[in-house]
Design a protein around this motif. Sequence first.
Motif, PDB file in Angstrom:
ATOM      1  N   ALA A  18      50.990  58.255  35.141  1.00 53.91           N
ATOM      2  CA  ALA A  18      50.723  57.097  35.979  1.00 53.91           C
ATOM      3  C   ALA A  18      51.338  55.880  35.302  1.00 53.91           C
ATOM      4  CB  ALA A  18      49.220  56.897  36.167  1.00 53.91           C
ATOM      5  N   LEU A  19      51.784  54.902  36.088  1.00 48.17           N
ATOM      6  CA  LEU A  19      52.489  53.735  35.555  1.00 48.17           C
ATOM      7  C   LEU A  19      51.735  52.452  35.878  1.00 48.17           C
ATOM      8  CD1 LEU A  19      56.173  54.622  36.588  1.00 48.17           C
ATOM      9  CD2 LEU A  19      54.996  55.155  34.432  1.00 48.17           C
ATOM     10  N   ALA A  20      51.829  51.489  34.963  1.00 47.42           N
ATOM     11  CA  ALA A  20      51.262  50.154  35.183  1.00 47.42           C
ATOM     12  C   ALA A  20      52.171  49.144  34.507  1.00 47.42           C
ATOM     13  CB  ALA A  20      49.848  50.073  34.607  1.00 47.42           C
ATOM     14  N   GLY A  21      52.416  48.012  35.204  1.00 48.56           N
ATOM     15  CA  GLY A  21      53.300  46.989  34.664  1.00 48.56           C
ATOM     16  C   GLY A  21      52.581  45.731  34.223  1.00 48.56           C
ATOM     17  N   SER A  22      51.272  45.746  34.283  1.00 46.47           N
ATOM     18  CA  SER A  22      50.494  44.563  33.908  1.00 46.47           C
ATOM     19  C   SER A  22      49.101  44.992  33.470  1.00 46.47           C
ATOM     20  CB  SER A  22      50.385  43.602  35.093  1.00 46.47           C
ATOM     21  OG  SER A  22      49.631  44.195  36.137  1.00 46.47           O
ATOM     22  N   VAL A  23      48.356  44.051  32.897  1.00 45.14           N
ATOM     23  CA  VAL A  23      46.979  44.327  32.500  1.00 45.14           C
ATOM     24  C   VAL A  23      46.143  44.705  33.722  1.00 45.14           C
ATOM     25  CG1 VAL A  23      44.861  43.253  31.626  1.00 45.14           C
ATOM     26  CG2 VAL A  23      47.030  42.914  30.411  1.00 45.14           C
ATOM     27  N   ALA A  24      46.313  43.963  34.818  1.00 46.47           N
ATOM     28  CA  ALA A  24      45.528  44.237  36.027  1.00 46.47           C
ATOM     29  C   ALA A  24      45.812  45.632  36.556  1.00 46.47           C
ATOM     30  CB  ALA A  24      45.842  43.184  37.094  1.00 46.47           C
ATOM     31  N   GLU A  25      47.097  46.033  36.592  1.00 41.63           N
ATOM     32  CA  GLU A  25      47.442  47.368  37.079  1.00 41.63           C
ATOM     33  C   GLU A  25      46.911  48.445  36.135  1.00 41.63           C
ATOM     34  OE1 GLU A  25      51.632  47.647  37.666  1.00 41.63           O
ATOM     35  OE2 GLU A  25      51.672  46.160  39.272  1.00 41.63           O
ATOM     36  N   ALA A  26      46.945  48.160  34.823  1.00 40.50           N
ATOM     37  CA  ALA A  26      46.433  49.126  33.845  1.00 40.50           C
ATOM     38  C   ALA A  26      44.945  49.368  34.057  1.00 40.50           C
ATOM     39  CB  ALA A  26      46.694  48.630  32.423  1.00 40.50           C
ATOM     40  N   LYS A  27      44.189  48.284  34.291  1.00 43.91           N
ATOM     41  CA  LYS A  27      42.750  48.426  34.527  1.00 43.91           C
ATOM     42  C   LYS A  27      42.487  49.243  35.793  1.00 43.91           C
ATOM     43  CE  LYS A  27      41.236  44.138  32.266  1.00 43.91           C
ATOM     44  NZ  LYS A  27      40.560  42.833  32.465  1.00 43.91           N
ATOM     45  N   ALA A  28      43.282  48.981  36.836  1.00 42.20           N
ATOM     46  CA  ALA A  28      43.083  49.689  38.104  1.00 42.20           C
ATOM     47  C   ALA A  28      43.400  51.175  37.956  1.00 42.20           C
ATOM     48  CB  ALA A  28      43.955  49.062  39.189  1.00 42.20           C
ATOM     49  N   GLN A  29      44.493  51.478  37.267  1.00 38.40           N
ATOM     50  CA  GLN A  29      44.870  52.883  37.081  1.00 38.40           C
ATOM     51  C   GLN A  29      43.823  53.619  36.251  1.00 38.40           C
ATOM     52  OE1 GLN A  29      47.053  54.604  38.498  1.00 38.40           O
ATOM     53  NE2 GLN A  29      48.961  53.508  38.852  1.00 38.40           N
ATOM     54  N   ARG A  30      43.372  52.982  35.200  1.00 41.52           N
ATOM     55  CA  ARG A  30      42.381  53.624  34.328  1.00 41.52           C
ATOM     56  C   ARG A  30      41.042  53.782  35.047  1.00 41.52           C
ATOM     57  NH1 ARG A  30      38.682  51.404  31.101  1.00 41.52           N
ATOM     58  NH2 ARG A  30      37.917  52.511  29.240  1.00 41.52           N
ATOM     59  N   ARG A  31      40.724  52.848  35.916  1.00 42.66           N
ATOM     60  CA  ARG A  31      39.484  52.950  36.688  1.00 42.66           C
ATOM     61  C   ARG A  31      39.559  54.108  37.680  1.00 42.66           C
ATOM     62  NH1 ARG A  31      35.384  49.302  38.167  1.00 42.66           N
ATOM     63  NH2 ARG A  31      36.414  47.679  36.945  1.00 42.66           N
ATOM     64  N   SER A  32      40.736  54.342  38.265  1.00 42.49           N
ATOM     65  CA  SER A  32      40.877  55.366  39.295  1.00 42.49           C
ATOM     66  C   SER A  32      40.869  56.780  38.730  1.00 42.49           C
ATOM     67  CB  SER A  32      42.169  55.148  40.095  1.00 42.49           C
ATOM     68  OG  SER A  32      43.305  55.383  39.273  1.00 42.49           O
ATOM     69  N   ARG A  33      41.294  56.926  37.451  1.00 44.45           N
ATOM     70  CA  ARG A  33      41.282  58.258  36.849  1.00 44.45           C
ATOM     71  C   ARG A  33      41.307  58.125  35.332  1.00 44.45           C
ATOM     72  NH1 ARG A  33      45.721  63.187  37.652  1.00 44.45           N
ATOM     73  NH2 ARG A  33      44.724  64.645  36.178  1.00 44.45           N
ATOM     74  N   ARG A  34      40.499  58.893  34.676  1.00 39.75           N
ATOM     75  CA  ARG A  34      40.399  58.839  33.215  1.00 39.75           C
ATOM     76  C   ARG A  34      41.639  59.481  32.585  1.00 39.75           C
ATOM     77  NH1 ARG A  34      38.425  62.063  28.925  1.00 39.75           N
ATOM     78  NH2 ARG A  34      37.337  60.863  27.320  1.00 39.75           N
ATOM     79  N   PRO A  35      42.438  58.728  31.814  1.00 36.54           N
ATOM     80  CA  PRO A  35      43.631  59.319  31.183  1.00 36.54           C
ATOM     81  C   PRO A  35      43.253  60.168  29.972  1.00 36.54           C
ATOM     82  CG  PRO A  35      43.722  56.891  31.223  1.00 36.54           C
ATOM     83  CD  PRO A  35      42.328  57.298  31.532  1.00 36.54           C
ATOM     84  N   ASP A  36      44.155  61.079  29.626  1.00 37.93           N
ATOM     85  CA  ASP A  36      44.005  61.832  28.378  1.00 37.93           C
ATOM     86  C   ASP A  36      44.618  61.068  27.213  1.00 37.93           C
ATOM     87  OD1 ASP A  36      42.726  64.295  29.328  1.00 37.93           O
ATOM     88  OD2 ASP A  36      44.571  64.546  30.473  1.00 37.93           O
ATOM     89  N   ALA A  37      45.574  60.186  27.501  1.00 40.39           N
ATOM     90  CA  ALA A  37      46.176  59.323  26.481  1.00 40.39           C
ATOM     91  C   ALA A  37      46.853  58.148  27.180  1.00 40.39           C
ATOM     92  CB  ALA A  37      47.191  60.084  25.631  1.00 40.39           C
ATOM     93  N   ILE A  38      47.023  57.054  26.429  1.00 40.28           N
ATOM     94  CA  ILE A  38      47.634  55.843  26.989  1.00 40.28           C
ATOM     95  C   ILE A  38      48.744  55.369  26.060  1.00 40.28           C
ATOM     96  CG2 ILE A  38      47.245  53.437  27.684  1.00 40.28           C
ATOM     97  CD1 ILE A  38      44.312  54.163  28.179  1.00 40.28           C
ATOM     98  N   LEU A  39      49.921  55.064  26.640  1.00 38.44           N
ATOM     99  CA  LEU A  39      50.999  54.366  25.938  1.00 38.44           C
ATOM    100  C   LEU A  39      50.908  52.910  26.377  1.00 38.44           C
ATOM    101  CD1 LEU A  39      53.942  56.924  26.392  1.00 38.44           C
ATOM    102  CD2 LEU A  39      52.350  56.716  24.467  1.00 38.44           C
TER     103      LEU A  39
END
Length: 460
Positions: A31-52
Amino acid sequence: MSDAYILVVDDEPDIRMLLRDVLEDEGYQVALAGSVAEAKAQRRSRRPDAILLDVWMPDGDGVSLLKEWQEDEGAMCPVVMISGHGNVESAVDATRLGAYDFIEKPLTIDKLLITLNNALEAARLQRENTGLRRQVAPVADPVGSSAVMVNLRDQVQRMAQHDTWVLITGEPGAGKQTFARMLHARSARRESPFIVVSVGSMSGDEAVAELFGSEQGERVRYGLLEQASGGVLYLDEVAEMDLQTQARLLHALDTGRITRIGGDQPISVNVRVVAATQHDLGEAVEQGLFREDLYYRLNVLPLNVPPLREHAVDIPELLDYHMRQLHQQEGLPQRTFQRPALECLQQYPWPGNVRELRNLVQRLMILGSGDEITRDEVDRTLSGQPRRAEEESAEGVVTIPDLPLREAREQFEREYLMQQLERSEGNMTRLAERVGLERTHLYRKFKALGIDPRRVKSDG
């Protein structure tokens, strides 16, 4: 863990696309995010196994975001920081806050893949050590060479090749969770989590929050269903689950989607359910205490684990196994059983089954002395009389042990709590009521005395 779900957070579109292509070629979900807001939304929608996670973004910085995420209960996964503006201070801040590593741009793909793989492996080992899978070593097959045990292991091996729900029945301490772990270790889900849900220790409202998670403002608490996604959800003593939670759990697992408490967005989950109980669920259905539809869904693949007294021929092998395991794990001195002691233990009915056997071995290793275990020592231990006969005077008065007061008190408390935990069948709520202590105080007492109650439960 090539099918892991990776969240890439970077404000440069070219880097996001490059990382997505590389990671997908390696078999990862991305999953991709280009900002803090998008990162929060992506992480809220599904729990990642790891984050870059990039350090600098247009609406905030990665270090602050990492700090915020660290405060979410049960939510953390390995985070690898990436930045084109890396410096020693940023690296120190990130690692102090729990980042697995810090990589500077321009990125070297080989290094990044190695770091990511190591981070995922480190997270897997941490899950094992902290109890999410509750194993400190590779899963061992249930011990025993009897026809009963050979047949059970064969059944589990065949069940492991399918992804169907499993219901394991048997007396407390018979080894239900041990067989569940074997099933998981032999299945296609073996690299994913094995999450234990102690149903009997949760109330209805608490069970819903534990299972489904919750949202409150920016705070996200991932529930056990999300933590188990891709792996196995082990429902320990499922018969004690209240009807409302049963209905909600069945709906979630049938649809593959949940909604967190306080949230409004459905979350996809993919788990295999393995449930265990000492009770007759068919009878519970007739009494209106258990949902019939959930019972039939669970009972597709039934497995009954017999009590230890029905395969007593395995007792010497079990004694030897737990003696060696406790020596390796806790450094306790190994001892050997004299033949009369073994014969006594093979005739004993073992109401607490394998769990009771392990606890007995642990007591004999901690409190006993000498290289050999005698029949008399076994008799006294089984009857709850830990003192040696030599310590009794001619008048029948027990001699006070030659120990400082603190050590003598700790020895008594350790023995007392281990016996009470065994009699409570590993249930902390029942234990707290039995000994008259608050559960919080009880856990502190266990920690101070070096007792791990999970090990007592693990053979259930």
